[in-house]
Design an enzyme around this catalytic site. Structure first.
Site, mmCIF file in Angstrom:
data_model
loop_
_atom_site.group_PDB
_atom_site.id
_atom_site.type_symbol
_atom_site.label_atom_id
_atom_site.label_comp_id
_atom_site.label_asym_id
_atom_site.label_seq_id
_atom_site.Cartn_x
_atom_site.Cartn_y
_atom_site.Cartn_z
ATOM 1 C CG ASP A 7 -14.104 15.384 -11.955
ATOM 2 O OD1 ASP A 7 -13.762 14.151 -11.298
ATOM 3 O OD2 ASP A 7 -15.438 15.224 -11.106
ATOM 4 C CG PHE A 8 -17.399 11.178 -15.867
ATOM 5 C CD1 PHE A 8 -17.358 11.614 -16.535
ATOM 6 C CD2 PHE A 8 -18.297 9.923 -15.398
ATOM 7 C CE1 PHE A 8 -18.682 10.976 -17.764
ATOM 8 C CE2 PHE A 8 -18.902 8.884 -15.508
ATOM 9 C CZ PHE A 8 -19.518 9.727 -16.571
#
Length: 217
Positions: A7-8
């Site tokens: 995920d970011f």
């Protein structure tokens, strides 16, 4: 383990403060609404353009979206700090020949702003944004797309994230799923679905990777 997909926001970069800042400005300016960070967090799932289109009452949603991106760009340097530990982790994985991927709910436009600002260009072998899926996390579509693009089986990759939606997506995709609380701001204080592993620091995860990750069928 041939790939690490991450995920970011809240996982690869401490971008949640800039997201909250930009959303608060948009809803204040267009709807005269003062939203808390928790209220904004409850809207997460779609990309920022989806969040604005779904939740803004004002009719001029396109102008509001442009204000979001202007604010996101303007305050990025002030609100998003560079993290050397994460840079070192990504470089270590690259040097070991591990494929790197991103599966994020962000739209590609904001992700590109952050990737450039944090000098992460060229690191990732696959990037799936909120623009690239029909069903955002917690649906596993993004993880499946990343695996397909990488040409890998689910047993050959792990998914790393900081939110319940991340963990649910990883578990439903049947990949080794890692929950992290290693940045100052993250989405889930406690995970409602148990990931395969949880790490509270990048250093702990780095050691875990060096020891070798168990294969999950």
């Amino acid at each position: 383990m041939k790939a690490v997909i991450l995920d970011f926001d809240g996982t690869l970069a401490n971008t949640l403060p800039i997201c909250y800042c930009a959303f608060k400005k948009v809803f204040r300016e267009f709807d005269n609404r003062e939203l808390t960070s928790e209220e904004i967090k409850a809207m997460f799932g779609p990309s920022e353009t989806g969040i604005i289109r779904d939740n803004l009452c004002h009719h001029n949603k396109e102008q509001a979206i442009e204000m979001y991106y202007e604010t996101y760009t303007e305050f990025h340097e002030d609100l998003v700090e560079h993290n050397q530990e994460i840079d070192d982790l990504l470089q270590y994985l690259k040097n070991r020949g591990v494929k790197l991927g991103i599966v994020t709910g962000k739209a590609r436009r904001s992700l590109d702003i952050s990737i450039k600002a944090l000098k992460m260009e060229g690191l990732f072998d696959v990037v799936i944004t909120g623009d690239d899926v029909t069903n955002p996390k917690p649906h596993p579509e993004g993880v499946f797309k990343a695996l397909t693009d990488l040409g890998l089986e689910k047993s050959e990759a792990m998914f790393v994230g900081d939110s319940n939606a991340d963990i649910q997506a990883g578990v439903q995709a049947n990949v080794y799923t890692v929950g992290v609380h290693w940045l100052p701001d993250y989405q889930a204080l406690e995970f409602t679905i148990e990931p395969d592993s949880i790490f509270n620091s990048v250093a702990e995860f780095h050691e875990f990777i060096k020891m070798g990750v168990p294969n999950e069928s």
